[in-house]
Design an enzyme around this catalytic site. Structure first.
Site, PDB file in Angstrom:
ATOM      1  N   GLU A 162       0.822  -1.226   0.000  1.00  0.00           N
ATOM      2  CA  GLU A 162       0.000   0.000   0.000  1.00  0.00           C
ATOM      3  C   GLU A 162       0.853   1.273   0.000  1.00  0.00           C
ATOM      4  OE1 GLU A 162      -2.846  -0.144   3.201  1.00  0.00           O
ATOM      5  OE2 GLU A 162      -3.894  -1.864   2.344  1.00  0.00           O
ATOM      6  N   GLU A 360      -5.224  -8.668   0.653  1.00  0.00           N
ATOM      7  CA  GLU A 360      -5.902  -8.328   1.911  1.00  0.00           C
ATOM      8  C   GLU A 360      -7.357  -8.037   1.613  1.00  0.00           C
ATOM      9  OE1 GLU A 360      -4.311  -5.142   4.341  1.00  0.00           O
ATOM     10  OE2 GLU A 360      -2.248  -5.743   3.879  1.00  0.00           O
TER      11      GLU A 360
END
Length: 459
Positions: A162, A360
């Protein structure tokens, strides 16, 4: 209806070094920030208070096996391995990561290893962090050391997790250290992160390792309020800034021309060198990890921009709360399962259908103890959350999307950046006082799903 998944589908979960290991060695930005501003952390709980993976790795890996994981993603802590970011390698860290990697492989759990999951060594931040190209080179050296130490046994590498989050948190919206609000500096951090990624990919290719290298991006599909051209344009700009600013360089080897033109027109472009373009083109990945939690809904701005205010992405759109949306009331996030399908279709149709997996997906819930029945948390809401997302993921695969697996966030309830243990995400309940681990109902459900490579659900 039965949802069966392709053979050799990756079933597992994800975690990170800083959020689980404890026993800190080598100061990170988080340790530094917490020591100075503990008030910025939920209940004053800092990064020392984790799920103690450093001590309990062996029994935790046994629990992964019990949950029928065939894969597991965690990260290496740069600050643990090279405490000052550039100097000597810490032999204790090498021993620890060797033991973890070897034990995972021995138990039939394929290790997926991330090189950077928000945990900048403080020594690197002190010279400017990602704003400084020297840190880009230091990261490339760190990556190469990791490949040399562990690349014979780790076949799935990820340069960053991320990477938009340190940009947003640290340089735009003041929710991570160094708490700067400055778009141009944010753009520089994002740009240098892409360069660091590309240098790590270059080093991996040069080493002719047996595995593959990728990146993990949190993709938030941008949905316009309506098909009014102003709303559609607002969603397009949000998509450029929050998704395509990383997606295009790593999959296409270049930035979107309209993003470059937009930032140039507002004098927000980072400083570039002539050779950067060649480097970015060499950073194309083998495997994309997709973190998906929630959609982004936007509309055109209703009011004029304050010309005295700092330049921000929100100069071009407002956030939009869609009436009737489904919410996770504990986290304040919208739950929109078709988003996972929309991401995959976009990748299929616009990015050449890359090899990818859901790295995720998860649901954070506060005060889960209220759901204890006979000593076990009955988190039926999490089972429903996962199964609904998996149903849409299955639809994407059935329509030709090249999605190879599904990893849940996370394995055991762990420490979360500024939220500590406010919201729990794990398949396994963690008792903070005793560090006792107890499998939740969702963990049992996931273990059965992974074992059968399928699940049944009322359609």
């Amino acid at each position: 209806m039965k949802y069966a998944f392709p053979d050799n589908f990756w079933w597992g979960s994800a975690s990170s070094a800083l959020q689980t290991e404890g026993a800190r060695e080598g100061e990170t930005t988080w340790d530094y920030w917490f020591a100075r501003e503990p008030n910025r952390f939920h209940n004053g709980v800092g990064p020392q208070q984790t799920s103690t993976f450093y001590q309990h790795w062996k029994t935790d890996i046994q629990l992964l096996k019990q949950l029928n994981h065939n894969s597991f993603r965690t990260s290496i802590s740069w600050a643990r391995l090279i405490p000052d970011g550039i100097g000597e390698v810490n032999p204790d860290a090498v021993d620890f990561y060797n033991q973890v990697i070897d034990e995972l492989n021995e138990q039939g759990i394929t290790p997926f290893i991330t090189l950077f999951h928000f945990d900048m060594p403080m020594a690197m931040q002190e010279i400017g962090g990602w704003e400084n190209r020297d840190v880009v080179d230091a990261y490339a050296r760190y990556a190469q050391i990791c490949f040399e130490l562990f690349g014979d046994r780790v076949l799935h590498w990820f340069t960053f997790n991320e990477p938009i989050v340190p940009v947003e948190g640290g340089y735009l919206y003041d929710f991570h250290y160094p708490n700067v609000v400055d778009f141009r500096r944010a753009a520089t951090v994002a740009y240098h992160t892409v360069l660091a990624h590309a240098k790590a990919v270059q080093a991996y290719r040069a080493g002719h390792y047996a595995g593959e290298i990728g990146i993990v991006l949190n993709l938030t599909p941008s949905y316009p309020r309506s098909q009014n051209p102003a709303d559609v344009k607002a969603a397009h700009v949000a998509d450029l800034m929050f998704n395509r600013s990383f997606l295009d360089p790593v999959l296409r080897g270049e930035y979107p021309a309209d993003l470059v033109a937009l930032l140039k027109s507002y004098d927000q472009l980072p400083a570039c060198k002539p050779e950067d373009g060649f480097l970015i083109a060499e950073g194309k990945i083998d495997l994309l990890g997709i973190n998906y939690y929630q959609p982004r809904r936007v509309k055109c701005r209703d009011s004029a921009v304050n010309p005295q205010a700092p330049f921000m992405p929100e100069w071009f759109f407002d956030n939009y709360e869609m009436p009737g949306r489904k919410m996770n009331p504990h986290r304040g996030w919208e739950i929109y399962e078709p988003g996972i399908y929309d991401i995959l279709i976009n990748l299929r149709d616009n990015y050449g259908n890359p090899r990818c997996f859901i790295s995720e997906n998860g649901m954070g819930v506060e005060n889960e103890q209220r759901f204890i029945e006979n000593g076990q948390i009955n988190d039926q809401y999490r089972i429903e959350f996962i199964s609904e997302h998996l149903a849409w993921l299955h639809k994407g695969i059935s329509e030709g999307c090249n999605c190879l697996g599904y990893h849940m966030w996370t394995f055991i309830d762990n420490w979360s950046w500024c939220n500590a243990y406010k919201n729990r995400y794990g398949f396994i309940q963690l008792d903070l006082e005793t560090q006792k681990r107890t499998i939740k109902k969702s963990g049992e459900w996931f273990a059965a799903t992974a074992l059968n490579n399928s699940f049944e659900k009322e359609s």
